[in-house]
Design an enzyme around this catalytic site. Sequence first.
Site, PDB file in Angstrom:
ATOM      1  N   ASN A  10      -7.830  12.181   1.803  1.00 33.04           N
ATOM      2  CA  ASN A  10      -7.057  11.677   2.941  1.00 33.04           C
ATOM      3  C   ASN A  10      -7.364  12.598   4.117  1.00 33.04           C
ATOM      4  OD1 ASN A  10      -5.172  10.838   4.796  1.00 33.04           O
ATOM      5  ND2 ASN A  10      -3.384  11.549   3.654  1.00 33.04           N
ATOM      6  N   TRP A  11      -8.194  12.099   5.027  1.00 33.80           N
ATOM      7  CA  TRP A  11      -8.641  12.960   6.129  1.00 33.80           C
ATOM      8  C   TRP A  11      -7.610  13.100   7.242  1.00 33.80           C
ATOM      9  CZ3 TRP A  11     -14.431  11.026   6.701  1.00 33.80           C
ATOM     10  CH2 TRP A  11     -15.192  11.630   5.689  1.00 33.80           C
ATOM     11  N   LYS A  12      -6.557  12.296   7.190  1.00 34.53           N
ATOM     12  CA  LYS A  12      -5.524  12.340   8.240  1.00 34.53           C
ATOM     13  C   LYS A  12      -6.199  12.213   9.619  1.00 34.53           C
ATOM     14  CE  LYS A  12      -2.720  14.861   4.986  1.00 34.53           C
ATOM     15  NZ  LYS A  12      -1.651  15.794   4.715  1.00 34.53           N
ATOM     16  N   HIS A  95       2.943   7.316   3.067  1.00 32.92           N
ATOM     17  CA  HIS A  95       2.723   8.760   3.060  1.00 32.92           C
ATOM     18  C   HIS A  95       3.897   9.434   3.776  1.00 32.92           C
ATOM     19  CE1 HIS A  95       1.051  12.690   3.929  1.00 32.92           C
ATOM     20  NE2 HIS A  95       0.154  12.455   2.994  1.00 32.92           N
ATOM     21  N   GLU A  97       4.071  11.754   5.835  1.00 30.35           N
ATOM     22  CA  GLU A  97       3.885  11.982   7.279  1.00 30.35           C
ATOM     23  C   GLU A  97       4.166  10.705   8.063  1.00 30.35           C
ATOM     24  OE1 GLU A  97      -0.018  13.763   7.063  1.00 30.35           O
ATOM     25  OE2 GLU A  97       0.860  15.563   6.168  1.00 30.35           O
ATOM     26  N   GLU A 167       3.795  12.886  -4.292  1.00 29.33           N
ATOM     27  CA  GLU A 167       3.480  13.908  -3.296  1.00 29.33           C
ATOM     28  C   GLU A 167       4.746  14.630  -2.859  1.00 29.33           C
ATOM     29  OE1 GLU A 167      -0.585  12.606  -1.815  1.00 29.33           O
ATOM     30  OE2 GLU A 167       0.868  12.753  -0.193  1.00 29.33           O
ATOM     31  N   GLY A 173       0.314  20.418   2.563  1.00 34.40           N
ATOM     32  CA  GLY A 173      -0.172  21.273   3.642  1.00 34.40           C
ATOM     33  C   GLY A 173       0.450  22.667   3.654  1.00 34.40           C
ATOM     34  N   SER A 213      -1.401  20.181  -1.562  1.00 33.97           N
ATOM     35  CA  SER A 213      -2.113  21.459  -1.739  1.00 33.97           C
ATOM     36  C   SER A 213      -3.029  21.477  -2.959  1.00 33.97           C
ATOM     37  CB  SER A 213      -1.124  22.633  -1.783  1.00 33.97           C
ATOM     38  OG  SER A 213      -0.435  22.724  -0.557  1.00 33.97           O
ATOM     39  N   GLY A 234      -5.729  16.342   0.795  1.00 33.91           N
ATOM     40  CA  GLY A 234      -5.692  16.398   2.259  1.00 33.91           C
ATOM     41  C   GLY A 234      -6.643  17.466   2.772  1.00 33.91           C
ATOM     42  N   GLY A 235      -6.085  18.618   3.149  1.00 32.56           N
ATOM     43  CA  GLY A 235      -6.865  19.706   3.764  1.00 32.56           C
ATOM     44  C   GLY A 235      -8.162  20.048   3.039  1.00 32.56           C
TER      45      GLY A 235
HETATM   46  P1  PGA Z   1      -2.747  18.545   1.461  1.00 28.82           P
HETATM   47  O1  PGA Z   1      -2.263  17.052   1.793  1.00 28.82           O
HETATM   48  O2  PGA Z   1      -3.760  18.437   0.361  1.00 28.82           O
HETATM   49  O3  PGA Z   1      -3.328  19.060   2.750  1.00 28.82           O
HETATM   50  O4  PGA Z   1      -1.531  19.302   1.033  1.00 28.82           O
HETATM   51  C1  PGA Z   1      -2.067  16.139   0.755  1.00 28.82           C
HETATM   52  C2  PGA Z   1      -1.613  14.812   1.302  1.00 28.82           C
HETATM   53  O5  PGA Z   1      -0.929  14.770   2.329  1.00 28.82           O
HETATM   54  O6  PGA Z   1      -1.949  13.770   0.728  1.00 28.82           O
END
Ligand code: PGA
Length: 249
Positions: A10-12, A95, A97, A167, A173, A213, A234-235
């Site tokens: 997930n590149w956001k 998600h 966010e 999640e 994050g 994470s 994500g990251g």
């Molecule tokens: P993260 O994000 O790996 O940066 O913690 C995960 C996500 O939001 O799916």
Amino acid sequence: MSRTPFIVANWKMHKTSKEAEEFIQTLSQKGLPAHKRVGIAPPFTALAAAVKAAKGTGIEIGAQTMHDQLEGPFTGEISASMLKLEGATFVILGHSERRQYANETNEQINKKVHLALKEKLHPILCIGETLKERQEGHHLAILTTQLKLCLKGLSSSLASQLTLSYEPIWAIGTGRAATPEMVQEIHAEIRSFLEGEFGVDCAGKVNLLYGGSVKVENSASLLAQTDIDGLLVGGASLDVDTFTRIMTS
Ligand code: PGA
């Protein structure tokens, strides 16, 4: 029942179309793992370029969200049919966010789940609790409510086409991932919820991902758990070497 593990980036709000193309070319040259599915969810502006670069590689391209209507006066939004037409095969829904910054509710997410399935766009539905909810011991009740409301009205055969991603918000994050044992415990609860609502066949088919994470150091031990069928990264998915190591762990 065997489920093929699904590793999703997930590149956001990261990467241009050119960067997406380069990433996918490098990733496909490294070779995809034989018994895993690999997906990437770039920003909308890089979707078409990502689909083009991923053609013939086996990498699945999806979106990070979509609207709950197929068209209309919704400035800034995008629909399931538009995503499908561009070549997206899956969509991340609910998600945290999106819930936090775009005020998405379980009821809206439920509409999106129905619409995505109708449009043959594979939904990855995200659920998760806050740190306060976990500390107060309410996390299972919160997760069950999210599941009940987001999956409302689905038949067993539609529900069995879903992917779910647990999640915990406190892990996203933050560098503070849930332990494999913690995730396994929640995933077993989710699977028994699915069994109760939709039957044993459906519960055995749904892939349960973990996100929050995920990194090279914890990916293999997470995937080693019986009920962890993939990862939403994500990251750590932004760097192609790091993502490759996670994908092949
Ligand atoms: P993260 O994000 O790996 O940066 O913690 C995960 C996500 O939001 O799916």
